[in-house]
Design an enzyme around this catalytic site. Structure first.
Site, PDB file in Angstrom:
ATOM      1  N   THR A   1       0.848  -1.200   0.000  1.00 34.68           N
ATOM      2  CA  THR A   1       0.000   0.000   0.000  1.00 34.68           C
ATOM      3  C   THR A   1       0.883   1.249   0.000  1.00 34.68           C
ATOM      4  O   THR A   1       2.071   1.168  -0.320  1.00 34.68           O
ATOM      5  CB  THR A   1      -0.994  -0.033   1.186  1.00 34.68           C
ATOM      6  OG1 THR A   1      -1.944   1.014   1.047  1.00 34.68           O
ATOM      7  CG2 THR A   1      -0.288   0.141   2.531  1.00 34.68           C
ATOM      8  N   ASN A   2       0.325   2.411   0.327  1.00 34.10           N
ATOM      9  CA  ASN A   2       1.114   3.645   0.375  1.00 34.10           C
ATOM     10  C   ASN A   2       0.591   4.558   1.478  1.00 34.10           C
ATOM     11  O   ASN A   2      -0.343   4.206   2.182  1.00 34.10           O
ATOM     12  CB  ASN A   2       1.084   4.335  -1.001  1.00 34.10           C
ATOM     13  CG  ASN A   2      -0.333   4.674  -1.413  1.00 34.10           C
ATOM     14  OD1 ASN A   2      -0.978   5.527  -0.815  1.00 34.10           O
ATOM     15  ND2 ASN A   2      -0.848   3.978  -2.424  1.00 34.10           N
ATOM     16  N   HIS A   3       1.179   5.744   1.593  1.00 34.40           N
ATOM     17  CA  HIS A   3       0.900   6.613   2.748  1.00 34.40           C
ATOM     18  C   HIS A   3      -0.364   7.465   2.636  1.00 34.40           C
ATOM     19  O   HIS A   3      -0.631   8.279   3.515  1.00 34.40           O
ATOM     20  CB  HIS A   3       2.072   7.577   2.966  1.00 34.40           C
ATOM     21  CG  HIS A   3       3.309   6.907   3.466  1.00 34.40           C
ATOM     22  ND1 HIS A   3       3.321   6.167   4.606  1.00 34.40           N
ATOM     23  CD2 HIS A   3       4.562   6.870   2.968  1.00 34.40           C
ATOM     24  CE1 HIS A   3       4.542   5.702   4.805  1.00 34.40           C
ATOM     25  NE2 HIS A   3       5.312   6.113   3.813  1.00 34.40           N
ATOM     26  N   SER A   4      -1.118   7.352   1.552  1.00 30.37           N
ATOM     27  CA  SER A   4      -2.268   8.250   1.394  1.00 30.37           C
ATOM     28  C   SER A   4      -3.289   8.059   2.531  1.00 30.37           C
ATOM     29  O   SER A   4      -3.612   6.935   2.904  1.00 30.37           O
ATOM     30  CB  SER A   4      -2.951   7.967   0.052  1.00 30.37           C
ATOM     31  OG  SER A   4      -4.169   8.656  -0.010  1.00 30.37           O
TER      32      SER A   4
ATOM     33  N   ALA B   1      -4.627   7.371  -4.398  1.00 28.36           N
ATOM     34  CA  ALA B   1      -3.266   6.916  -4.661  1.00 28.36           C
ATOM     35  C   ALA B   1      -3.382   5.430  -5.000  1.00 28.36           C
ATOM     36  O   ALA B   1      -3.419   4.577  -4.111  1.00 28.36           O
ATOM     37  CB  ALA B   1      -2.402   7.137  -3.436  1.00 28.36           C
TER      38      ALA B   1
END
Ligand code: C5P
Length: 395
Positions: free
Chosen positions: A209-212, A276
Site C-alpha cells: 500500500t502507500n501513505h495516502s 493513490a
C-alpha cells in the site's frame, strides 16, 4: 452581511480577551445579535461591564444567578444561536471541547449547540505547537469545528511565534464566510471522487500500500456535496468518517476501485481522481500465508489498470480532474498527465514543499490546465478543496 444573525461569543481566559471587545463591536456593527458567555477566568482579563455594554446584553458566566435562582439555560442558548464563536479559545478550553468536560456555562453551551462552531485559538507558541494542542485542534476540525488560525508574531510572553489570536477584522471575515448561505451551484450534477490508498494483497496477511490518508479526496467529496452535487466517493482504506451527503463505496484493491469507478462513470457528469492507486499488484496472491525461509524472496508484480486513463478515454463532455504527486520534474510530469489521461486540469502537489502531500491537514498545490497554471499558497486541505471545486464549477 450579518444582519439578524445570532452569535454566541464565548470568551476564555487568555490575554487576547482584550481583542474580544473589538470583535464584539464589529459583529454588532455588522448587524449580528451577540450574547457573550465568559469563563470565570475570562473575567480577570476583560470586565463583564465592557462586554455587556458592547453586546447590549448582560454577559453570562454562571449556570444560575445566585441572588434569585434564575437559570441561564445553555440549551435554549444553544438552540438560539446560528454560530457559536469562541475567541479567544485557550488550550484548556479546546481540550475540554474534545473530551466533553462541561464544568462551565461556555462548555455546556458548546455541548448543547446545534449551530456551527468556530474557535480562534490564542496561546503561547509552545502551547500551540504542543502535540496535545495540535491533536485537539485536528480532532475538533474533523468534527466540523471551524478553526480560525492564529497568526505568528510577538506574544504576551515576549516570545515570537505562532499563537497570537487572529485580528478581530479577520475573524469577522471568517464569520461572514461561515454564515454565508451556501449556493447549491452543482445541484443535479453527479461526481465520482476516488480517494485514499489501495491495498494489493500478497497473501492473506500481507499487502502493498502507500501513505495516502484520503483527506484530500474526502474534503473534495464533501465540498461537492455542500454545493448540491450527488457524490459517489470510491474509497480505499482510510480512518475517515463518511462526509455528510456523500455516498461511499469501500474498495480495497486497484482492480476493485476500477470496477466501482467504471460502473458509475456512464451516469456521472465528472470525476476527481484523488486516490493513490497502486501501479503494480502481485501476479499471484498466495492463498496461504507465505512461510519464511533462509533465502531472499521475490514477488512478481504486474501493472494495474489506470482508472483515470480509462475514464479519460470515454470522457465525452464530462469533467475529469487528476492529481499528480511528484518528487522531480514536477510540472513537465503533470502536463504529461493532462494529455495522457485526458484531464481537464491536474492538481500538482510536490513532495518538496513542506506541508504538502500525504498525511497532513495542509496542502500546497498548483492547478495546471491547457491554458496555464495557477499557483496557490499553503492552505488547509478544506480550502484546497474549495479552490478545486471552484474551478470545476467554472468549467
Ligand atoms: O500517473 P500517475 O499515477 O502519477 O497519475 C496520477 C493520477 O492518476 C491521479 O489522479 C490518480 O488518482 C490517477 N490514477 C488512477 N489509476 C491508477 C493510477 C493513477 O486513477 N492506476
Amino acid at each position: 452581511m450579518l444582519n439578524g444573525k445570532h452569535i454566541i461569543l464565548g470568551i476564555t481566559g487568555s490575554i487576547a480577551a482584550y481583542k474580544a471587545a473589538m470583535l464584539c463591536r464589529l459583529l454588532v456593527k455588522e448587524g449580528a445579535e451577540v450574547r457573550v458567555i465568559m469563563t470565570p477566568l475570562a473575567k480577570q482579563f476583560i470586565t463583564p461591564l465592557t462586554m455587556a455594554t458592547l453586546s447590549k446584553h448582560p454577559i453570562l458566566v454562571e449556570f444560575f444567578n445566585p441572588e434569585n435562582g434564575e437559570w441561564n439555560s445553555h440549551v435554549s442558548l444553544g438552540e438560539w444561536a446560528d454560530l457559536m464563536l469562541i475567541a479567544p479559545a485557550t488550550a484548556n478550553t479546546l481540550a475540554k471541547m474534545v473530551t466533553g468536560v462541561a464544568d462551565n456555562l461556555l462548555l455546556t453551551t458548546y455541548l448543547s449547540a446545534r449551530a456551527k462552531v468556530a474557535v480562534a485559538p490564542a496561546m503561547d507558541l509552545d502551547m500551540y505547537a504542543h502535540i496535545t494542542t495540535q491533536t485537539n485542534i485536528r480532532t475538533l476540525a474533523e468534527r466540523g469545528v471551524e478553526i480560525i488560525e492564529p497568526e505568528a508574531g510577538e506574544l504576551a510572553s515576549g516570545l515570537v511565534g505562532k499563537g497570537r489570536m487572529a485580528e478581530p477584522e479577520e475573524i469577522v471575515e471568517q464569520v461572514k464566510r461561515i454564515l454565508a448561505p451556501q449556493k447549491k451551484t452543482l445541484e443535479g450534477k453527479h461526481y465520482i471522487v476516488t480517494a485514499g490508498a489501495t491495498i494489493e494483497a500478497i497473501d492473506p496477511v500481507r499487502y502493498i500500500t502507500n501513505h495516502s490518508t484520503g483527506k484530500m479526496g474526502y474534503a473534495i467529496a464533501e465540498e461537492l456535496a455542500v454545493r448540491g452535487a450527488k457524490v459517489t466517493l470510491i474509497s480505499g482504506r482510510t480512518t475517515l468518517p463518511v462526509p455528510k451527503g456523500v455516498e461511499r463505496v469501500d474498495v480495497l484493491s486497484a482492480e476493485d476501485m476500477y470496477r466501482a469507478a467504471t460502473a458509475v462513470w456512464q451516469e456521472a457528469d465528472g470525476g476527481v481522481m484523488c486516490a493513490a492507486v497502486a501501479d503494480y499488484t502481485p501476479v499471484v496472491v498466495a492463498d496461504k500465508k507465505l512461510k519464511k525461509s533462509d533465502d531472499d524472496m521475490r514477488i512478481e508484480l504486474k501493472r494495474t489498470k489506470d482508472i483515470a486513463k480509462e475514464l479519460g478515454a470515454s470522457k465525452g463532455g464530462r469533467i475529469l480532474v487528476g492529481f499528480a504527486l511528484e518528487t522531480d520534474n514536477e510540472e513537465a510530469n503533470a502536463e504529461g498527465k493532462l494529455e495522457r489521461k485526458n484531464f481537464d486540469f491536474v492538481v500538482l502537489n510536490s513532495l518538496r514543499d513542506a506541508g504538502a502531500g500525504f498525511r497532513g491537514d495542509t496542502n500546497k498545490v498548483t492547478l495546471i490546465d491547457r491554458n496555464g497554471r495557477e499557483e496557490h499558497p499553503l492552505m488547509s486541505k478544506v480550502d484546497v478543496a474549495r479552490v478545486i471545486v471552484d474551478k470545476i464549477e467554472k468549467l
